[in-house]
Design a protein around this motif. Structure first.
Motif, PDB file in Angstrom:
ATOM      1  N   ALA A  44      -2.715  55.749 -42.047  1.00 41.06           N
ATOM      2  CA  ALA A  44      -3.348  54.679 -42.664  1.00 41.06           C
ATOM      3  C   ALA A  44      -2.294  54.344 -43.682  1.00 41.06           C
ATOM      4  CB  ALA A  44      -4.571  55.211 -43.524  1.00 41.06           C
ATOM      5  N   TYR A  45      -1.687  54.883 -44.633  1.00 45.75           N
ATOM      6  CA  TYR A  45      -0.665  54.690 -45.591  1.00 45.75           C
ATOM      7  C   TYR A  45       0.660  54.041 -44.716  1.00 45.75           C
ATOM      8  CZ  TYR A  45      -2.787  57.246 -49.053  1.00 45.75           C
ATOM      9  OH  TYR A  45      -3.814  57.734 -50.336  1.00 45.75           O
ATOM     10  N   THR A  46       0.827  54.680 -43.834  1.00 42.38           N
ATOM     11  CA  THR A  46       2.059  54.083 -42.987  1.00 42.38           C
ATOM     12  C   THR A  46       1.716  52.666 -42.391  1.00 42.38           C
ATOM     13  OG1 THR A  46       2.839  56.374 -42.428  1.00 42.38           O
ATOM     14  CG2 THR A  46       3.647  54.348 -40.829  1.00 42.38           C
ATOM     15  N   GLY A  47       0.496  52.489 -41.936  1.00 41.44           N
ATOM     16  CA  GLY A  47       0.022  51.144 -41.359  1.00 41.44           C
ATOM     17  C   GLY A  47      -0.008  50.216 -42.472  1.00 41.44           C
ATOM     18  N   GLU A  62     -14.044  56.983 -45.914  1.00 45.53           N
ATOM     19  CA  GLU A  62     -12.821  57.293 -46.467  1.00 45.53           C
ATOM     20  C   GLU A  62     -11.781  56.335 -46.424  1.00 45.53           C
ATOM     21  OE1 GLU A  62     -11.654  61.063 -45.089  1.00 45.53           O
ATOM     22  OE2 GLU A  62     -13.534  62.239 -46.014  1.00 45.53           O
ATOM     23  N   LEU A  63     -11.541  55.762 -45.055  1.00 50.03           N
ATOM     24  CA  LEU A  63     -10.545  54.968 -44.874  1.00 50.03           C
ATOM     25  C   LEU A  63     -10.673  53.478 -45.567  1.00 50.03           C
ATOM     26  CD1 LEU A  63      -9.920  55.171 -41.023  1.00 50.03           C
ATOM     27  CD2 LEU A  63      -8.144  55.617 -42.927  1.00 50.03           C
ATOM     28  N   SER A  64     -12.118  53.160 -45.572  1.00 52.63           N
ATOM     29  CA  SER A  64     -12.570  51.838 -46.221  1.00 52.63           C
ATOM     30  C   SER A  64     -12.032  52.181 -48.060  1.00 52.63           C
ATOM     31  CB  SER A  64     -13.793  51.733 -46.359  1.00 52.63           C
ATOM     32  OG  SER A  64     -14.118  50.499 -46.952  1.00 52.63           O
ATOM     33  N   GLU A  65     -12.271  53.364 -48.582  1.00 45.26           N
ATOM     34  CA  GLU A  65     -12.130  53.545 -49.973  1.00 45.26           C
ATOM     35  C   GLU A  65     -10.588  53.735 -50.267  1.00 45.26           C
ATOM     36  OE1 GLU A  65     -14.231  57.154 -50.347  1.00 45.26           O
ATOM     37  OE2 GLU A  65     -16.001  56.328 -50.885  1.00 45.26           O
ATOM     38  N   LEU A  66      -9.984  54.186 -49.134  1.00 41.90           N
ATOM     39  CA  LEU A  66      -8.332  54.170 -49.269  1.00 41.90           C
ATOM     40  C   LEU A  66      -7.777  52.903 -49.306  1.00 41.90           C
ATOM     41  CD1 LEU A  66      -5.868  56.600 -47.199  1.00 41.90           C
ATOM     42  CD2 LEU A  66      -5.555  54.067 -47.326  1.00 41.90           C
ATOM     43  N   CYS A  67      -8.234  51.808 -48.553  1.00 45.34           N
ATOM     44  CA  CYS A  67      -7.984  50.494 -48.346  1.00 45.34           C
ATOM     45  C   CYS A  67      -8.279  49.709 -49.780  1.00 45.34           C
ATOM     46  CB  CYS A  67      -8.533  49.724 -47.263  1.00 45.34           C
ATOM     47  SG  CYS A  67      -8.010  50.082 -45.621  1.00 45.34           S
ATOM     48  N   GLU A  68      -9.197  50.202 -50.589  1.00 41.61           N
ATOM     49  CA  GLU A  68      -9.671  49.583 -51.821  1.00 41.61           C
ATOM     50  C   GLU A  68      -8.559  50.134 -52.829  1.00 41.61           C
ATOM     51  OE1 GLU A  68     -13.694  50.098 -52.957  1.00 41.61           O
ATOM     52  OE2 GLU A  68     -14.529  49.340 -51.265  1.00 41.61           O
ATOM     53  N   GLU A 114      -5.492  51.116 -52.441  1.00 42.07           N
ATOM     54  CA  GLU A 114      -4.275  50.708 -52.364  1.00 42.07           C
ATOM     55  C   GLU A 114      -4.215  49.129 -52.346  1.00 42.07           C
ATOM     56  OE1 GLU A 114      -1.360  52.341 -51.178  1.00 42.07           O
ATOM     57  OE2 GLU A 114      -2.615  53.624 -52.210  1.00 42.07           O
ATOM     58  N   SER A 115      -5.300  48.357 -52.385  1.00 35.02           N
ATOM     59  CA  SER A 115      -5.211  47.196 -52.698  1.00 35.02           C
ATOM     60  C   SER A 115      -5.331  46.901 -54.264  1.00 35.02           C
ATOM     61  CB  SER A 115      -6.630  46.497 -52.519  1.00 35.02           C
ATOM     62  OG  SER A 115      -6.954  46.507 -51.033  1.00 35.02           O
ATOM     63  N   GLU A 116      -5.619  47.797 -55.073  1.00 38.15           N
ATOM     64  CA  GLU A 116      -5.602  47.762 -56.442  1.00 38.15           C
ATOM     65  C   GLU A 116      -4.096  48.005 -56.777  1.00 38.15           C
ATOM     66  OE1 GLU A 116      -7.395  46.559 -58.793  1.00 38.15           O
ATOM     67  OE2 GLU A 116      -9.086  45.958 -57.503  1.00 38.15           O
ATOM     68  N   ARG A 117      -3.635  49.068 -56.281  1.00 38.20           N
ATOM     69  CA  ARG A 117      -2.357  49.679 -56.622  1.00 38.20           C
ATOM     70  C   ARG A 117      -1.304  48.668 -56.097  1.00 38.20           C
ATOM     71  NH1 ARG A 117       1.788  53.216 -54.574  1.00 38.20           N
ATOM     72  NH2 ARG A 117       1.164  53.219 -52.634  1.00 38.20           N
ATOM     73  N   ARG A 118      -1.355  47.983 -54.996  1.00 35.98           N
ATOM     74  CA  ARG A 118      -0.175  47.195 -54.538  1.00 35.98           C
ATOM     75  C   ARG A 118      -0.323  45.885 -54.896  1.00 35.98           C
ATOM     76  NH1 ARG A 118       1.955  49.918 -49.154  1.00 35.98           N
ATOM     77  NH2 ARG A 118       0.983  51.827 -49.176  1.00 35.98           N
ATOM     78  N   ARG A 119      -1.702  45.545 -55.428  1.00 33.81           N
ATOM     79  CA  ARG A 119      -2.124  44.113 -55.400  1.00 33.81           C
ATOM     80  C   ARG A 119      -1.959  43.387 -54.534  1.00 33.81           C
ATOM     81  NH1 ARG A 119      -5.384  43.256 -59.103  1.00 33.81           N
ATOM     82  NH2 ARG A 119      -4.667  41.162 -59.549  1.00 33.81           N
ATOM     83  N   ASN A 175      -4.575  42.279 -50.726  1.00 31.20           N
ATOM     84  CA  ASN A 175      -5.896  42.358 -50.234  1.00 31.20           C
ATOM     85  C   ASN A 175      -6.012  43.099 -48.948  1.00 31.20           C
ATOM     86  OD1 ASN A 175      -6.711  40.316 -52.458  1.00 31.20           O
ATOM     87  ND2 ASN A 175      -6.095  38.793 -51.198  1.00 31.20           N
ATOM     88  N   ILE A 176      -6.035  44.331 -48.875  1.00 34.68           N
ATOM     89  CA  ILE A 176      -6.113  45.176 -47.879  1.00 34.68           C
ATOM     90  C   ILE A 176      -7.567  45.574 -47.649  1.00 34.68           C
ATOM     91  CG2 ILE A 176      -5.218  47.310 -46.927  1.00 34.68           C
ATOM     92  CD1 ILE A 176      -3.128  47.327 -49.365  1.00 34.68           C
ATOM     93  N   SER A 177      -7.879  45.252 -46.297  1.00 33.65           N
ATOM     94  CA  SER A 177      -9.084  45.512 -45.767  1.00 33.65           C
ATOM     95  C   SER A 177      -9.137  46.549 -44.569  1.00 33.65           C
ATOM     96  CB  SER A 177      -9.881  44.260 -45.428  1.00 33.65           C
ATOM     97  OG  SER A 177      -9.107  43.486 -44.577  1.00 33.65           O
ATOM     98  N   LEU A 178     -10.347  47.182 -44.132  1.00 24.32           N
ATOM     99  CA  LEU A 178     -10.576  47.930 -42.852  1.00 24.32           C
ATOM    100  C   LEU A 178     -11.033  47.136 -41.641  1.00 24.32           C
ATOM    101  CD1 LEU A 178     -10.025  50.701 -41.791  1.00 24.32           C
ATOM    102  CD2 LEU A 178     -12.211  51.357 -42.413  1.00 24.32           C
ATOM    103  N   TYR A 179     -10.577  47.053 -40.750  1.00 28.26           N
ATOM    104  CA  TYR A 179     -10.651  46.306 -39.746  1.00 28.26           C
ATOM    105  C   TYR A 179     -11.011  47.087 -38.420  1.00 28.26           C
ATOM    106  CZ  TYR A 179      -9.056  42.437 -36.658  1.00 28.26           C
ATOM    107  OH  TYR A 179      -9.103  41.297 -35.746  1.00 28.26           O
ATOM    108  N   ALA A 180     -12.187  46.855 -37.735  1.00 28.80           N
ATOM    109  CA  ALA A 180     -12.718  47.382 -36.323  1.00 28.80           C
ATOM    110  C   ALA A 180     -12.096  46.500 -35.483  1.00 28.80           C
ATOM    111  CB  ALA A 180     -14.118  47.316 -36.638  1.00 28.80           C
ATOM    112  N   THR A 181     -10.846  47.042 -35.043  1.00 35.56           N
ATOM    113  CA  THR A 181     -10.010  46.101 -34.187  1.00 35.56           C
ATOM    114  C   THR A 181     -10.637  45.596 -32.887  1.00 35.56           C
ATOM    115  OG1 THR A 181      -8.018  47.407 -34.640  1.00 35.56           O
ATOM    116  CG2 THR A 181      -7.918  46.192 -32.830  1.00 35.56           C
ATOM    117  N   PRO A 182     -10.648  44.328 -32.607  1.00 35.73           N
ATOM    118  CA  PRO A 182     -10.864  43.692 -31.394  1.00 35.73           C
ATOM    119  C   PRO A 182     -10.071  44.165 -30.302  1.00 35.73           C
ATOM    120  CG  PRO A 182     -10.334  42.004 -32.564  1.00 35.73           C
ATOM    121  CD  PRO A 182     -10.117  43.430 -33.575  1.00 35.73           C
ATOM    122  N   ALA A 183     -10.204  45.298 -29.509  1.00 34.63           N
ATOM    123  CA  ALA A 183      -8.951  45.553 -28.695  1.00 34.63           C
ATOM    124  C   ALA A 183      -9.156  44.865 -27.453  1.00 34.63           C
ATOM    125  CB  ALA A 183      -9.004  47.096 -28.381  1.00 34.63           C
TER     126      ALA A 183
END
Length: 612
Positions: free
Chosen positions: A347-350, A434-440, A442-447, A449-457
Motif C-alpha cells: 500500500a505504501y509502495t502504491g 486498515e487500508l482505508s485508515e492507512l490512506c487517511e 497518508e493523506s494528512e502526512r503527504r497533504r 487526497n488519497i483514497s481506497l478504491y475497489a478497482t473496477p477490473a
C-alpha cells in the motif's frame, strides 16, 4: 537496449496490425478498426518511454511482475489524468473556448444539451478516464426555465389563451426532444481514438423543483424509448440516480418508480446513496448543496475529502489509480499475519507510485489540454497560458489506491472466501478497514487526497489471472479461471441470494472512499414484479451500499425483434446472429459482450449465477 526496444515495438505493431493478439482491454473500443490499431501501436511507444525515463526501477518491477498495476500506463508519458466531474452549469453560463473560436452560452434546454454533448466530447480528449456530471438535474433546471420563458413570450405575442399552460406544454416537448438528441449524440459521436464513444456518467434525482423534475422525467422516458431505428438501449451515458430519503419517504418518489422501470428495461440508472458521504451534504439550514451530493464517475470512481479546497465534486477528479494484487500477496506469504504485513508494505509502495506520477503530471503545460484549462473545466485560479505548468492546480484531485481479488486471497489463506465464512468475512473486512485508515493517515502526512478504491477490473481481471497462472500454475478452484474476482465482491460463481450478497458487501463500502459498487444478477421475471425491484434498491441503500446496480441479462434479435437470453449467440426464434447482447462490464454495459469483452470477462459472464 535500443535494438531490444525497437524489436519489441515492431513485434507489438505486427500483432496489432494483423490482429494476432487481441486483448479487448476496453469493451468500448473495437481493436480491429484503423484508429484502434494506430492507438495500440503508439501506446507501446509511450509505455517504453515511461519505462525508460519516468519510472523508478522498483515501481517498474512492481508493475511488470504483477505486484501493483499502474492503470492506463500508455497515458503515463504524456501526463494525462484520469476521471473528472464537470461543473456543466458554470461552463454553460459563459462563452466556451474551442480550437476554432467560441460557443455562446445556450439560452434554452435544447441548446444546453446540444452544447453539453460537445463539451463532453471535447473534454474526453484531455483525459484517459471517464467524464461525469453531478447533479445534472439542478444544472439543467435553469435552461428549462429559459425555454419556458421563451415559449411564454411567444404565447403572449400571439394572444394564446392560457399562455402558461401553452408554454409549459411546449417546454415539455422541447425538453423530451432535447434529451432524445442528447442520448443519440453520446451514442453515435465517436470522438476518441479507436472509434470510442466518450465515457460519460450523469448523476441526477434530487432536484425537487418543477424544472428539475421535468428534466428527470424526460430523460428517463427518452431512455425507455431507446435510440435509433431499432430503439436499442443507450450504452452511454451511464445514468446514476442519486437516492435520498427525507421525512420517511423517497425524494421524487414517483420519478424514482419511473427510474426503476427504466433500470429493469434498459439496465440504467444505477443508484448512488446520498446518505453515505464522508462529509455533510446539507448546510446549517438543512438545504442540500447540489455540488456535495454523492455522485460517481466512470465505472465507480468517487471523490472524498479535499485537503486543498472545497469538498464539492465538480471541477476536479481522480488523477491516477493503481491496483494491488491481493491473491499474489496471499500465495507469496501463505499465512494471515505475513499477508497483512505485505499488503501494508505494498500500500505504501502504491501510494509512492502515484505520487511520482503526480509530480510528472504537475510538470505538464496548460497548452497540453487547452480546452480543459481555458474553460476552467478543471477548476483553477491561474490565468490561462499555454506555456505555464499545471502545477498545484491538480492538488484538488485524488489518488486512488485500488485492490482486487479479496475472494481469491481468502481462498488461499483460509480455504474459504468471505461469502462462505463469518470469520473470513471479519478478517477481510478488517483488512480493508486498515487500508482505508492507512490512506487517511497518508493523506494528512503527504497533504494529498488519497483514497481506497475497489478497482473496477475490466482488462485487469484477465491480466492478473494470466500472470498468476504463469507464475504459480492453475491452482484448482482459485487460478483455474480466466479472471480474478472484482475488488471485494462475492465470487460471481457462488450461489447466494441478493439479500445475503448485499449484506456481506455493504460494509466494505464504508471504507472504499475512492469508489465501490455492488451489483446483483436478476432474472428477467423481475419485470413482472416492479414493487420487488423498488424494495431491492431501497434495501441496498438502507443496508449501506454506496453505489448499487443490477444486471438483467437480455438479448435481442435485430432481425425479428425477439427477446430472451440466447445461449448459442444466435436468436432462438429465427437463428439470426444479428443480435444485441446486453451485459454489465463493471459499472457500465455493452451491447455486444460476445465480441468486445476480453477472455476474462467472457469467462466471468459464463460463471455468473442469478441472485434472484
Amino acid at each position: 537496449m535500443v535494438e531490444q526496444i525497437d524489436s519489441k515495438i515492431l513485434r507489438f505493431a505486427n500483432e496489432a496490425i494483423n490482429l494476432t493478439n487481441i486483448e479487448n482491454e476496453n469493451a468500448n473500443m473495437p481493436e480491429g478498426v484503423f484508429t484502434a490499431k494506430l492507438t495500440r501501436m503508439s501506446s507501446e511507444v509511450a509505455k517504453e518511454y515511461a519505462k525508460q525515463y519516468l519510472l523508478p526501477e522498483k515501481h517498474l518491477k512492481m508493475h511488470e511482475e504483477g505486484w501493483i498495476y499502474i492503470h492506463d500506463f500508455s497515458s503515463y508519458a504524456v501526463g494525462m489524468q484520469n476521471c473528472m466531474f464537470i461543473d456543466i452549469g458554470e461552463i454553460l453560463s459563459k462563452a466556451i473556448h474551442t480550437t476554432n473560436g467560441t460557443m455562446r452560452s445556450p439560452k434554452s434546454i435544447r441548446a444546453a444539451l446540444q452544447v453539453t454533448a460537445v463539451v463532453l466530447q471535447c473534454q474526453s480528449n484531455a483525459q484517459f478516464g471517464g467524464i461525469a456530471i453531478n447533479a445534472f438535474d439542478f444544472h439543467m433546471g435553469k435552461f428549462i426555465k429559459m425555454s419556458f420563458e421563451k415559449h411564454q413570450k411567444t404565447a403572449l405575442n400571439y394572444s394564446i389563451s392560457n399562455p402558461d399552460n401553452y408554454a409549459w406544454e411546449q417546454t415539455e416537448e422541447e425538453t423530451y426532444q432535447a434529451c432524445e438528441a442528447f442520448l443519440h449524440n453520446l451514442n453515435h459521436l465517436e470522438s476518441r481514438a479507436g472509434n470510442q464513444l466518450p465515457f460519460v456518467s450523469i448523476n441526477y434525482g434530487c432536484d425537487t423543483s418543477k424544472e428539475g423534475q421535468l428534466f428527470i422525467k424526460c430523460l428517463l422516458k427518452a431512455t425507455l424509448e431507446g435510440i435509433g431505428e431499432k430503439k436499442t438501449t443507450p450504452i452511454f451515458p451511464i445514468q446514476i440516480w442519486q437516492y435520498r430519503e427525507e421525512n420517511g419517504g423517497i425524494v421524487n418518489e414517483e420519478l424514482f418508480a419511473l427510474a426503476n422501470e427504466c433500470s429493469i428495461k434498459r439496465v440504467y440508472p444505477n443508484y448512488v446513496n446520498t446518505h453515505k458521504e464522508i462529509y455533510d451534504v446539507v448546510d446549517k439550514n438543512g438545504k442540500i448543496d447540489p455540488d456535495l451530493i454523492p455522485a460517481t464517475m466512470g465505472c465507480r470512481t468517487r471523490l472524498g475529502k479535499n485537503q486543498h479546497g472545497s469538498n464539492g465534486k465538480s471541477g476536479r477528479g481522480n488523477l491516477s489509480p493503481v491496483t494491488m494484487n491481493l491473491p499474489k500477496y496471499a500465495i507469496e506469504t501463505g499465512n494471515w499475519e505475513d499477508f497483512r504485513a505485505l499488503v501494508k508494505e505494498m500500500a505504501y509502495t502504491g501510494i509512492d507510485m502515484m505520487e511520482v506520477r503526480l509530480r510528472w503530471q504537475r510538470k505538464q503545460l496548460m497548452g497540453a489540454a487547452p480546452f480543459m484549462y481555458k474553460n476552467g473545466i478543471w477548476k483553477h485560479n491561474k490565468p490561462y497560458d499555454e506555456m505555464t505548468k499545471i502545477g498545484d492546480i491538480l492538488y484538488s484531485g485524488t489518488l486512488a489506491l485500488g485492490f482486487i481479488g479479496v475472494a481469491e486471497a481468502a481462498l488461499l489463506l483460509f480455504g474459504k472466501h468471505h461469502g462462505e465464512s463469518k470469520q473470513v468475512q471479519d478478517n477481510m473486512l478488517g483488512l480493508i478497514k486498515e487500508l482505508s485508515e492507512l490512506c487517511e493517515v497518508e493523506s494528512e502526512r503527504r497533504r494529498l487526497n488519497i483514497s481506497l478504491y475497489a478497482t473496477p477490473a475490466e482488462s485487469l481481471c484477465h491480466r492478473f489471472a494470466k500472470q498468476l497462472q504463469e507464475q504459480y500454475g492453475r491452482v484448482k478452484g482459485i487460478f483455474d479461471k480466466e479472471f480474478i474476482t472484482n475488488s471485494f465482491h462475492i465470487p460471481v460463481w457462488h450461489n447466494i441470494s441478493y439479500v445475503d450478497k448485499i449484506a456481506l458487501e455493504a460494509p466494505y463500502h464504508n471504507y472504499c472512499t475512492g469508489g465501490s459498487i455492488t451489483y446483483v444478477e436478476l432474472r428477467s421475471e423481475i419485470i413482472k414484479t416492479p414493487h420487488l425491484y423498488k424494495d431491492l434498491i431501497r434495501g441496498a441503500m438502507n443496508e449501506g451500499v454506496y453505489y448499487f446496480a443490477t444486471n438483467i441479462q437480455k438479448d435481442r434479435c435485430l432481425a425479428c425483434d425477439h427477446e430472451g437470453v440466447f445461449a448459442d449467440l444466435k436468436c432462438d426464434n429465427c437463428a439470426s446472429q444479428d443480435i444485441i447482447t446486453l451485459r454489465r462490464v463493471t459499472g457500465y454495459i455493452t451491447g455486444a459482450y460476445h465480441k468486445v469483452f476480453n477472455n476474462g470477462k467472457k469467462d466471468e459472464v459464463r460463471s455468473r449465477v442469478k441472485h434472484y
